[in-house]
Design a protein around this motif. Structure first.
Motif, PDB file in Angstrom:
ATOM      1  N   VAL A  62       0.857  -1.199   0.000  1.00  0.00           N
ATOM      2  CA  VAL A  62       0.000   0.000   0.000  1.00  0.00           C
ATOM      3  C   VAL A  62       0.891   1.246   0.000  1.00  0.00           C
ATOM      4  CG1 VAL A  62      -1.845   1.227   1.196  1.00  0.00           C
ATOM      5  CG2 VAL A  62      -1.717  -1.279   1.361  1.00  0.00           C
ATOM      6  N   ILE A  75       0.830   4.108   1.076  1.00  0.00           N
ATOM      7  CA  ILE A  75       0.038   4.894   2.028  1.00  0.00           C
ATOM      8  C   ILE A  75       0.519   6.347   2.046  1.00  0.00           C
ATOM      9  CG2 ILE A  75       1.526   4.338   4.031  1.00  0.00           C
ATOM     10  CD1 ILE A  75      -2.253   4.161   4.276  1.00  0.00           C
ATOM     11  N   ASP A 130      -1.963  -1.310  -3.890  1.00  0.00           N
ATOM     12  CA  ASP A 130      -3.028  -0.422  -3.430  1.00  0.00           C
ATOM     13  C   ASP A 130      -2.490   1.007  -3.526  1.00  0.00           C
ATOM     14  OD1 ASP A 130      -4.777   1.202  -2.057  1.00  0.00           O
ATOM     15  OD2 ASP A 130      -5.217  -0.266  -0.485  1.00  0.00           O
TER      16      ASP A 130
END
Ligand SMILES: *Cc1c(COP(=O)(O)O)cnc(C)c1O
Length: 393
Positions: free
Chosen positions: A123, A125, A149
């Motif tokens: 991810v 993030i 992601d």
């Protein structure tokens, strides 16, 4: 959403005035054009615009053939959707530590790989790029898929390549809080024809409305109807033209903040796997101790300073993911992935203290969501305020 204006309003109005709101028509074809433009921008063969980033993750997992009997490795610090998407396809999320950059820790991923591991979800993030070289090498070695992601990283890069284009598939979100947006929305990208066809069938209602679905070689199966509409497509096409300028603007602000905080001894700016590819949407810095982190967060909150200690970011920390931690995977016990016979024997033991490195990092790291078009005065004020709090630690 960071910037929006007259151009989006006009694009949406054109669709409404045409009366052609369905995503397959002979008129404007906004969705179709956006999908082509997004695939070109990200650097993949295929792209599908759909209703959410969660829907994008789930459709990508379906595309990759992930299901009951499979383990999927997910970092313990991400929005819960990264992990609940795994439950949605009947598989089991296995939680991994994060590293000093706040992205998935490849060394811990390696430890968590079993003969049941089907996929890793790195991810990106806060727009921080994951260590993609190491992840891809590890995945290749163990013959497992990588689903990026990139829901918080629309347009970010890793070593010159767009995030989302490096793994077997990538998922993006166009939710209101993401870099570019039409309120709610998402996209799947891939270079793999089979993954694309399966994700396209799933995001439709099992009967693929796309005119070109007649060319699909994958057999049809049940779909969830996560289709987009022409108003979304029209807005996203304008948002896409803004994306790189938004990123450049955010990165400039972030670079000024980093320079201004370089001599502050109480904090360390968190490292990056590729600061060039970083989205610039978040600044992260770290304290020596959790006590300092908590004290800083308290002072910041009292003065209305716009940031947060990562440990306080709710559904972004694994111990707050009830559907996973408490095995509440479905509305009906018979569909609960934790109860499925195929999943018995998989790694599904979770506890609040299972990721000590992640806990240490989230308790010492403070994040600030950056905004576009900050003046030098505003940036200097942020630097001064951070230094003022640091002086009181
Ligand atoms: C926002 C987000 C999602 C889900 O996107 P939605 O469009 O809200 O469904 C998934 N993963 C991460 C990391 C996110 O930030």
């Amino acid at each position: 959403m960071y910037r929006i204006g007259k151009e989006e309003a006009e694009a949406a109005a054109r669709v409404i005035e045409s009366g052609q709101l369905f995503f397959v028509n002979d008129g404007f074809q906004e969705v179709k054009n956006f999908e082509r433009e997004w695939a070109e921008k990200i650097g993949t063969e295929y792209s599908i615009l759909l209703t959410s980033g969660t829907g994008a993750l789930i459709s990508a997992l379906v595309g990759l053939g992930v299901g009951p009997g499979d383990e999927v490795i997910v970092p313990g610090y991400t929005f819960m959707a990264s992990a609940s998407a795994v439950l949605a396809v009947g598989a089991i999320p296995v939680l991994a530590e994060i590293d000093e950059t706040m992205t998935i820790d490849v060394k811990d991923v390696e430890k968590k790989i079993t003969d049941k591991t089907k996929c890793i979800i790195p991810v990106h993030i806060c727009g921080f790029p994951c260590n993609m070289d190491a992840i891809m090498e590890l995945a290749k070695k163990h013959n497992i898929f990588v689903l990026e992601d990139a829901c918080q990283a629309d347009g970010g890069k890793y070593k010159g390549r767009r995030l989302g284009s490096i793994g077997n598939a990538g998922a993006f979100s166009f939710n209101y809080f993401k870099l570019i947006s039409c309120g709610e929305g998402g996209a799947v990208v891939t270079n793999d024809r089979k993954v694309y066809e399966r994700a396209a069938i799933y995001h439709d209602s099992g009967c693929a409305f796309r005119p070109y679905s007649g060319e699909f070689s994958e057999p049809f199966f049940m779909g969830m109807q996560l289709r987009s509409n022409e108003v979304m497509g029209a807005i996203m096409r304008v948002q896409l033209t803004r994306m790189d300028d938004i990123i450049a603007n955010l990165k400039e602000t972030k670079a000024k903040l980093i320079a201004g905080l370089a001599d502050e001894k109480k904090i360390t700016i968190i490292p990056s796997h590729d600061i060039e590819g970083d989205l610039g949407s978040n600044l992260g810095f770290r304290f020596a101790t959790a006590e300092e982190g908590a004290k800083f967060a308290e002072m910041a909150k009292a003065e209305g300073f716009d940031g947060y200690l990562v440990a306080n970011s709710g559904k972004h920390i694994y111990y707050n993911w009830d559907p996973i931690m408490k095995h509440l995977g479905a509305h009906c016990e018979a569909l609960n992935p934790y109860k499925l016979p195929e999943n018995q024997g998989l790694c599904m033991e979770y506890s609040d203290d299972m990721l000590p490195k992640t806990l240490d990092l989230v308790n010492r790291t403070y994040h600030i969501n950056l905004k576009c078009d900050r003046s030098d005065e505003e940036i200097q004020k942020m630097i001064d305020t951070i230094k003022k709090f640091c002086a009181q630690l």
